[in-house]
Scaffold this active site. Structure first.
Site, PDB file in Angstrom:
ATOM      1  CD  GLU A  77      -3.333  -0.961   2.552  1.00 39.14           C
ATOM      2  OE1 GLU A  77      -4.318  -1.052   1.732  1.00 39.14           O
ATOM      3  OE2 GLU A  77      -2.904  -0.899   3.510  1.00 39.14           O
TER       4      GLU A  77
HETATM    5  C1  ACM Z   1      -2.845  -5.361   4.105  1.00 40.17           C
HETATM    6  O1  ACM Z   1      -3.686  -5.642   4.287  1.00 40.17           O
HETATM    7  N1  ACM Z   1      -2.370  -3.707   3.900  1.00 40.17           N
HETATM    8  C2  ACM Z   1      -1.917  -6.044   4.051  1.00 40.17           C
END
Ligand code: ACM
Length: 653
Positions: free
Chosen positions: A300
């Protein structure tokens, strides 16, 4: 599944081979254990913990526990095995129970520990109040070598006692990896002696000291559980930047985040300062955490801060990197080179999957199972978490259905061997230490079974039956999943009504709650969505009973109606009481509105169970169902609403 009809087949995870026999082994005060083969302190301690639980369950005191000859349970290990658990350790065991005694055999101590848990699960109360283990011959070994639980101490801090009691619960269902998510935007939760400024930013809200970490690793090793640390980089890293703003991609006044989401702050991987700090801190952590695997996150990074940096843009151009993914891959290669001298193999969330990522690494699949298969095809080991997110409130059946190697897998045997197993992650945005166990158990036991048991073990109804029993037995491990909610500050009558209302709803699924409520570290986590089980057994049982009723021919329905009406009446009484309670804030107002909707649904259902709905009433009820399908500010949903919708549709014809 190889099993005959079972007297009390409450085993979970289900063993590889089960052969029930007649009779049972009585468990009474004369119960003794003999260690017949390899003998060591870890084995004795494991037997001791098992006997503590057995004494508590049966209300017996055994007196002397060990004997040198005879013995009710004879434990024979060939070897100690690794005192520090390693990936691929032989965890197999055989357990034979008969009326005259029990024999547990294992190549290594860890297998004996797994077998002791099975033995404990065999012990049930008999009709006369005495306790006995069913006669059986079990041969067992795990399907996958990596069966984990991820604990997030970075958001809401989880203190050592939460971790310790969850280790016992993990061991009870034969899980063998504790993944600690130690750093994120909201916290730097691990003590660094080299760089104390790193953890100083979380000093007020919770940091694991190195001494506490060593105690956790030791307790985990005692139970045959590996500890894999995660330091999430380059994104999810605001807490690093709060003390080291010089390694950020964009200059800002960085402080530890208090809210959730995919935030922009990200390390600048092109700076020498970044490499120097990571190299120094990771060397310290590599020495603290003995496991071969070292999780570097990698998830992310939305790329906004990288795109905003002229320096990073120029660096990418200079290196011929067309995308941020290429820069990320370059960074990960640096991390791998950094950690190889420490004997570490990297683990990363599935964004790390790239042709340039070293093949010694493990890809941690979370956005979907496809990345796991892709990783295996490209030569990477992989573990699955997509489908196992406990914090997203999936029912146990959904997690149970998520198989790291499904029957229709296209992987060759060589590729399939790279699939190591999986982990159930429990992210802590919406769970502090009071709630944490409540979210994990018992659902994590369904994941534990998926990862230990054969693929063919997949009867959902039988899983739920056994899960209900494990739910009770897990209390013996000290895990606090049944100690929440507490309803402090409410009268006993109001608390009772709130408990019933909470049992009729579930928190909204996936990431929806964050779209309804702001949350954050200051949010009190003490409202309806926090009190509700991720999967409500009463609500789902009601739905199933209603579906069964709807399938009955009309003339058979009258006799089956009462159970439904009783259930609706209980919900209605509780919901009506809650609807009268004060609403001091908008979340409480959402709870009141939820209660009002439940009252209206119960009234309409009671009517529809007795007689067809007149046209105007049918239209009103149709609107009611539509409204009830949209969550209130309380961020909960009614799991039985689809079944009620079918009842109303039929009654409106
Ligand atoms: C995640 O849930 N960002 C690995």
């Amino acid at each position: 599944m190889t099993s005959n009809a079972a007297p009390a087949a409450n085993l979970m995870p289900w063993p590889a081979h089960v052969d029930w026999r007649d009779g049972a082994l009585a468990i009474d005060a004369a119960f003794r254990v003999r260690v017949a083969g390899h003998d060591d302190a870890r084995l004795r301690a494991g037997i001791g913990r098992a006997l503590d639980r057995l004494e508590k369950r049966a209300g017996i005191t055994f007196g002397p526990r060990f004997v040198a000859s005879g013995g009710t349970l004879v434990v024979t290990c060939e070897n100690a095995g690794s005192s520090l658990p390693k990936l691929g350790d032989d965890e197999s065991y055989t357990l034979a129970v008969g009326a005259a005694g029990a024999e547990l055999r294992a190549p290594n101590v860890v297998g004996a520990l797994r077998g002791l848990e099975t033995f404990l699960q065999l012990v049930e109360k008999r009709a006369d109040g005495s306790f006995a283990a069913a006669s059986v011959v079990i041969e067992d070994a795990p399907r996958f070598p990596w069966r984990g639980l991820m604990i997030d101490v970075a958001r809401h801090f989880q203190p050592p006692e939460v971790i310790h009691r969850n280790l016992d619960a993990m061991a009870a269902v034969k899980m063998n990896v504790l993944h600690l998510h130690l750093t994120d935007d909201q916290g730097f939760r691990i003590e660094s002696k080299r760089h104390p400024e790193l953890h100083a930013v979380s000093a007020g809200s919770g940091v694991l000291t190195q001494e506490q970490v060593r105690a956790i690793i030791a307790a985990a090793a005692e139970r045959g559980i590996r500890v894999v640390p995660e330091f999430d980089v380059p994104g999810h890293a605001t807490a690093w930047l709060a003390s080291h703003p010089e390694i950020a991609s964009v200059p800002r006044n960085y402080t530890v985040a208090k809210d959730w989401g995919v935030l922009n702050p990200v390390m600048d991987p092109t700076k020498l300062e970044t490499e120097a700090l990571l190299s120094s801190f990771f060397a310290e952590m590599a020495a603290l955490f003995p496991d071969e695997f070292f999780h570097i996150g990698g998830d992310e990074n939305n790329g906004k801060d990288w795109n905003a940096s002229e320096r990073i843009t120029a660096f990418k151009k200079g290196h011929g990197f067309a995308t941020n993914e290429a820069l990320h891959a370059w960074f990960n290669q640096k991390l791998a080179a950094m950690m190889t001298p420490h004997g570490k193999r990297l683990v990363g969330w599935d964004e790390v999957l790239h042709p340039d990522f070293p093949r010694s690494a493990v890809v941690h699949s979370w956005r979907g199972p496809e990345s796991l298969a892709q990783a295996a095809q490209q030569g990477f080991a992989g573990i699955l978490s997509a489908g196992y997110y406990l914090d997203l409130h999936y029912p146990a059946a959904d997690a149970y259905a998520a198989d790291p190697l499904p029957a229709d897998s296209k992987l060759t045997p060589e590729q399939a061997a790279r699939v190591l197993g999986g982990e159930a992650p429990m992210w802590s945005e919406w769970a502090d230490a009071r709630i944490y166990d409540f979210r994990i158990w018992p659902r994590a036991a369904a994941v534990a079974e998926r990862l230990w048991s054969l693929r063919e073990v997949r009867d959902v109804a039988d899983m739920y039956r056994r899960l209900a029993r494990i739910d009770e037995l897990l209390v013996e491990t000290g895990v606090q999943h049944r100690a929440w909610p507490r309803f402090e500050g409410f009268s006993p009558e109001d608390a009772a009504a709130l408990r019933v209302l909470a049992s009729a709803v579930e928190p909204v699924k996936r990431y929806q709650r964050g779209q309804i409520q702001k949350g954050g570290l200051d949010y009190p986590l003490n409202e309806l969505a926090d009190w509700a089980h991720s999967e409500s057994r009463p609500a789902r049982e009601f739905a199933a009973r209603l579906e069964t009723w709807l399938a009955l021919p009309t003339e058979k329905r009258a006799g089956e109606r009462d159970a439904l009406l009783t259930n609706l009446a209980a919900w209605r009484v509780a919901a009506a009481r809650v609807a009268q309670m004060p609403a001091p804030d908008k979340y409480a107002a959402g709870r009141i509105e939820t209660a009002r909707r439940l009252v209206a649904l119960c009234d309409a259902a009671e009517h529809a169970l007795h007689a067809p709905l007149p046209v105007d009433e049918a239209a009103r009820v149709g609107e009611l169902v539509k409204t009830a399908a949209k969550p209130t500010a309380a961020a909960v949903e009614f799991p039985f609403l689809p079944a009620l919708g079918r009842l109303f549709a039929e009654a409106s014809r």
